[in-house]
Design an enzyme around this catalytic site. Structure first.
Site, mmCIF file in Angstrom:
data_model
loop_
_atom_site.group_PDB
_atom_site.id
_atom_site.type_symbol
_atom_site.label_atom_id
_atom_site.label_comp_id
_atom_site.label_asym_id
_atom_site.label_seq_id
_atom_site.Cartn_x
_atom_site.Cartn_y
_atom_site.Cartn_z
ATOM 1 N N LYS A 104 0.983 -1.302 0.025
ATOM 2 C CA LYS A 104 -0.085 0.177 -0.158
ATOM 3 C C LYS A 104 0.749 1.197 0.118
ATOM 4 O O LYS A 104 2.019 1.223 0.626
ATOM 5 C CB LYS A 104 -0.761 0.069 1.279
ATOM 6 C CG LYS A 104 -1.862 1.044 1.536
ATOM 7 C CD LYS A 104 -2.821 1.095 2.612
ATOM 8 C CE LYS A 104 -3.670 2.142 2.462
ATOM 9 N NZ LYS A 104 -4.558 1.879 3.821
ATOM 10 N N SER A 129 -9.549 2.330 2.994
ATOM 11 C CA SER A 129 -8.901 3.231 2.204
ATOM 12 C C SER A 129 -7.810 2.134 1.443
ATOM 13 O O SER A 129 -7.041 2.569 0.504
ATOM 14 C CB SER A 129 -8.104 4.126 3.078
ATOM 15 O OG SER A 129 -7.070 3.447 3.969
ATOM 16 N N SER A 173 -9.898 0.078 7.176
ATOM 17 C CA SER A 173 -9.265 0.324 5.841
ATOM 18 C C SER A 173 -8.939 -0.913 5.337
ATOM 19 O O SER A 173 -8.433 -1.025 4.320
ATOM 20 C CB SER A 173 -8.439 1.405 6.062
ATOM 21 O OG SER A 173 -9.254 2.551 6.069
#
Lengths: 95, 497, 497
Positions: free
Chosen positions: C81, C161, C185
């Site tokens: 990420k 997210s 998330s």
């Protein structure tokens, strides 16, 4: 408690966020929506309840007093916009 | 000195409080492993943490915590075994994180006190608290007309913020407070107190009130009695503190006497113009939005650890002074000697050789310190060791040399070095105590000055001239006390009691 | 067990075995994924692809395998990420303010993975600064869910997210990925993409080098195809980090061991407050099925109460923005990141750099955070929210006296359409309703795929555990995975595009 345009402008200033006048009104509405929603927390009796100061049940760890970092101005400056001679440069600040 | 200012409408009291920022002596910074040494190349002592780079996290330096505890103990203050770090949020280019990690509601050290030995009295100035916080970087504004240059070497260095209570009543007391605090931290080794390098800075709060206001405050603790105060930020010398306080107090009195009011504000002291100036900026007053730093847990200390630190404390100025007074020094001399750790250590080194305290103090105060001052040297840079000075004092005490010769020996050691005893031997400077030798010298002087002998009959005080002559005759080596006695006997002068 | 014929169909565990036993080389495996990533650009799952670096790392891994020095994740291609700082590889946090930021350091979590021999395929897209539940706030454009509703061409959100990571795993663009979870998330995107997502106990994985959003809530975790894969990846991500003061001193166990030990006698709590008003029937049914599956395998079902559940979301939306407003103050255009052109003074530099660099949602949360910390509002908002947090955590502590894990739905619904919920921030916030409690209490939680909606979209179930008891939620999740038999895969619609 609700916010008005002056409050939003003041908060934007505190946050160093330029806010077009056109966005102030809508932002007031958005924020008020959120602040109205969080008002429900006032329903709860919090007498005698301590705020959670740390999630972790552990003492603050301390480190030894040794020089282990620094001495790499190049790496430090590598992403600097407009740096010069290993200084960060900004428009003149009047103190 | 007076503790009041005379205004046109009456007398005013000055009230002063101080917040001193003292850089902690440690190898690395408070929350990062970058070095803290003064004077390094720009941005060469900056960790990514100090630069506020994405994802960086603080880890506290144990030594810095120890130094803060040590200082708290030196201020006879309460050590708070649990304290909390808070973020103080504001924007400034020398503050990379956009917040300073500080302590707001729960500082590591609570109330304490500092004693000030003023000329006629000893004053107790209360300490409100001491907390730890990060120092900011440095901005240079004069390198370029349109730009400011930022050096983050200082960003993250550990600071102790020491907050006094508003217990100072004059500019002299303010300067004395700073001097004593500096002395204490230098004794403790927790801060080097080098104000010219910025390791110690003072924010001075000054207000004035009508006479009686201060007493009322001491009774009920209501700050309103003290008047509205102004803060003079970042004063970096004791002399400037004194001057700034004097200017500011007078400024406030003038305003109030004119019927105006004092606005609480931040000011800066301009040493060139010798005045304070408002720093009021165009923006709002700061709202720092303090909240506990979520990257750090509360700091929890063991009482046992604090006790260990307490045991390791050196003898501090007040205790040292008390001990020296007991050993025979005057309070004044003792105060002068202990004011600086260097002079106190030097003095102790002299005492360690076995000489007597009073004699050592007198010698230092009257002879050595004067020479150092005239040469602009600090004790540490003086050319004469404590042992050498002690040897000179010892020789005087044992009557091996006279007081005058002692000064000559000091001059020789100062300019040429060498061992004082060896110098005395080599140059034959030993005091002459041999009676017959002195008798011979007296004979010679009397024989050479018959007219003076006549004058003496009318003016017995002239004997001192004879003493001087005999001293000259013996090359200064005669023991003046012995000369005096022998001369008087020879010249038939009776000592009038 | 037979291996998949398509390399990109391997699970992490299968690939590990194949590579370690030299059935497949890392080069082959990595090349296949590099190709898949390049072919999946319509999904917009990656902000930065690193094919050259990936192949270099693969070659090095193959050498190690040949030499017999293979490590735990040797040669296995992963997606990271874009919130994790990767040294020398652009790291944007999904934001324009960091669009060209190349970190000179590596996050601890990703370094742990490279130390285990893993290969970097690229940095995945995400909601800007991890603020969002749909990956629609990224400066680099939205990410599209590999899943589409039956008979529909509408693009759906992958959740957020960690939308890019979820998509990469779900779309077989990597073996596994890392995510971060502050309010859900990891778990929420995992649930709506049919993948496994685990948020460990707060303090389990180091936060050093992860761009901070809300310091007391952020936690890195694995996003994988199977529960076993999550156990493997977590084992390597987790560590005790002296550079992170919030990293807890608990050794990392072998999370794979005990994975198959079943749930006999396990007390599974069903919190009644999670049965929200207007709960979609499909969610309710899935939850009931989950209860049945565990019961059938010997678990004991217990009704419990978490009375303060409904206050979790508003509490979160005070605490998280407050911490974020402070954490994001460092993005000021001074030392790195976007700087507005032609700034006339420092204020202008700050205000425009940040207004240009941050998207609308981030700006909104900064304003919320600044407000709730500001003078006069701190007690009413932030302090009160922190007290609610204590109560929420206490709810769990009390519940855990009666049970060992909790079973709840992961999301209030399946993936929704791009743009469906962006008009009203509150509507978006409600996606985290089942997940935020876990972050507020600092506990571990895992989302495991459990079924499909009538329209063929994946749904997940969440298991919440005791602090540092990831092992138990992993084996309970394994039990659900086994019972559900979930093996649906999205059709690879983007290939046609």
């Amino acid at each position: 408690m609700s916010v008005d345009k002056d409050t939003v402008r003041r908060i934007a200033k505190l946050s160093r966020l330029a806010l077009d006048e056109a966005r102030v009104g809508p932002m007031v509405d958005e924020l008020n929506g959120i602040f109205t929603w969080v008002q429900q927390l006032n329903e709860v009796n919090v007498d005698g309840v301590a705020p959670m100061t740390s999630v972790v049940e552990q003492r603050l760890k301390m480190r030894d007093d040794k020089v282990t970092e620094g001495g790499n101005a190049d790496a430090l400056m590598a992403n600097a916009p407009g740096g010069e001679d290993h200084f960060f440069v900004v428009p003149k600040v009047v103190e | 000195m007076s503790k009041t200012i005379k205004g046109a409408t009456g007398e005013w009291e000055i009230v002063i409080g101080m917040e001193v920022h003292a850089q902690i002596l440690s190898e690395s910074k408070l929350f990062s492993g970058a070095a803290t040494a003064f004077g390094a190349e720009p941005n060469s002592q900056v960790s990514f943490i100090d630069a506020g780079m994405p994802g960086m996290l603080p880890v506290i330096n144990r030594k810095c915590v120890e130094q803060a505890v040590r200082t708290g103990l030196g201020l006879k203050a309460q050590i708070n075994l649990t304290s909390v770090f808070d973020r103080k949020n504001y924007f400034f280019p020398d503050l990379p994180q956009g917040y300073q990690i500080s302590q707001y509601k729960s500082p590591i050290v609570g109330e304490g006190e500092i004693l000030l030995d003023m000329k006629d009295e000893t004053i107790t100035v209360g300490i409100e608290r001491l907390h730890m916080e990060q120092d900011a970087g440095k901005s240079l504004h004069d390198q370029h007309p349109d730009s400011s240059y930022i050096d983050l070497n200082r960003s993250g260095v550990a600071l102790m913020e020491i907050v006094s209570k508003p217990h100072m009543r004059s500019s002299e007391e303010a300067a004395a407070f700073l001097k004593k605090l500096r002395s204490i931290v230098r004794y403790l080794g927790t801060c080097d107190g080098n104000m010219d390098e910025g390791s110690m800075r003072a924010d001075v709060n000054v207000s004035v009130c009508r006479t009686g206001g201060y007493e009322k405050f001491r009774v009920d603790g209501d700050f309103k009695h003290l008047g509205t105060r102004c803060e003079i930020k970042n004063v970096n010398s004791m002399r400037f503190v004194q001057l700034a306080v004097e200017y500011e107090a007078r400024r406030q009195v003038d305003i109030l006497e004119d019927g105006g009011t004092i606005h609480q504000e931040t000011r800066r002291y301009d040493s060139k113009a010798n005045e304070t100036r408002s720093m009021r900026s165009k923006e709002d007053a700061h709202d720092y939005r303090y909240f506990p730093d979520p990257d750090l847990m509360p700091l929890v200390l063991d009482q046992a650890w604090v006790d260990e630190i307490a045991k390791s404390l050196p003898e501090l100025p007040d205790e040292k002074k008390a001990r020296l007074v007991k050993a025979g020094l005057s309070p004044y001399d003792a105060t002068v000697l202990v004011a600086e750790k260097e002079s106190a250590d030097y003095f102790e080194a002299m005492l360690a050789t076995g000489i007597e305290a009073k004699a050592a103090a007198n010698w230092l105060n009257n002879e050595y310190f004067g020479r150092l001052n005239r040469s602009g040297l600090a004790i540490a840079d003086g050319p004469v060791t404590a042992e050498a000075n002690a040897a000179i004092v010892a020789m005087v005490a044992s009557n091996m040399i006279s007081g005058k010769i002692a000064k000559d020996v000091l001059d020789i050691v100062w300019s040429e070095g060498g061992d004082p005893k060896a110098i005395v031997e080599a140059r034959g400077l030993k005091q002459v105590t041999d009676m017959s030798a002195i008798d011979k010298a007296i004979d010679a002087v009397i024989a050479a000055n018959p007219d003076k002998v006549e004058e003496l009959k009318a003016k017995p005080k002239m004997v001192s001239w004879f003493v001087g002559q005999v001293m000259k005759q013996t090359g200064g080596k005669a023991n003046p006390g012995v000369v005096n006695v022998l001369l008087k006997t020879r010249l038939g002068i009776v000592d009038e009691g | 067990m037979s291996l998949p014929t398509t390399l990109t169909d391997f699970t992490l565990a299968e690939a590990r075995d194949a590579v370690q036993s030299k059935k497949v080389s890392s080069r082959e495996l990595t090349s296949a994924f590099v190709k898949a990533v390049a072919g999946a650009r319509p999904l917009n799952a990656f902000v930065t692809e690193t094919p050259d670096k990936a192949l270099q790392m693969a070659a090095a891994s193959d050498a190690r395998i040949a030499a017999g020095t293979a490590r735990g994740l040797e040669g296995l291609p992963l997606a990271i990420k874009d919130l994790f700082c990767t040294k020398g590889v652009r790291t944007t946090a999904g934001s324009n303010i960091l669009s060209n930021f190349v970190p000179p350091y590596e996050s601890t979590v990703s370094q742990n993975l490279w130390d285990a021999g893993a290969v970097l395929l690229g940095k995945t897209n995400m909601d800007e600064f991890a603020m969002g539940s749909s990956n629609e706030t990224s400066h680099f454009g939205p990410v599209f869910n590999p899943w589409r509703a039956r008979n529909s061409n509408a693009n759906l959100v992958p959740g957020g997210s960690s939308g890019g990571s979820a998509t990469a795993v779900s779309g077989n663009l990597c073996l596994a990925a890392t995510g971060t979870d502050t309010g859900g998330s990891i778990r929420q995107p995992a649930a709506v993409t049919g993948t496994v997502g685990l948020k460990p106990t707060y303090g389990r994985c180091s936060r050093w080098g992860i761009v901070a959003f809300a310091s007391s809530l952020d936690q890195a975790g694995p996003m994988t195809r199977t529960v076993r894969d999550a156990a493997i990846l977590l084992k390597h991500m987790a560590s005790v980090d002296p550079k992170d003061s919030t990293s807890v001193d608990v050794p990392v166990p072998d999370y794979e061991a005990g994975l198959e030990s079943g749930v006999k006698g396990l007390r599974v709590g069903i919190p009644k407050e999670y049965r929200i008003d207007n709960m979609p029937a499909e969610i309710e049914q899935l939850w009931t099925k989950g209860i049945e599956w565990l019961k059938a395998q010997g678990a004991e079902i217990v009704d419990v109460s978490l009375p303060h559940t409904k206050y979790a979301l508003p509490t979160y939306y005070i605490v998280a923005p407050a911490e974020a407003s402070s954490n994001l103050a460092r993005y000021d255009g001074v030392r790195y990141g976007h700087r507005a052109k032609g700034a006339k003074d420092i204020l202008d530099l700050y205000e425009r750099s940040r207004a240009e660099g941050f998207g609308k949602e981030v700006q909104r949360r900064i304003l919320i955070g600044t407000y709730v910390l500001s003078s006069g509002y701190y007690d009413a908002y932030y302090s009160r929210a922190q007290k609610l947090r204590t109560l929420i955590a206490r709810d769990f502590t009390l519940a855990y006296e009666k049970c060992d894990v909790l079973l709840t739905p992961a999301t209030p619904g399946p993936a929704f359409g791009i743009g469906d919920k962006s008009a009203d921030p509150l509507a978006m916030y409600l996606n985290d309703i089942f997940t935020v409690t876990v972050n507020l209490a600092g506990l571990p939680g895992i989302s495991v795929p459990a079924g499909l909606t009538a329209e063929g979209l994946p749904l997940g179930l969440q298991l919440i555990g005791k602090a540092f008891d990831e092992a138990t939620i992993l084996r309970a999740a394994r039990a659900i995975e086994t019972a559900s038999g979930f093996n649906a895969k999205p059709t690879q619609w983007w290939r046609a595009a």
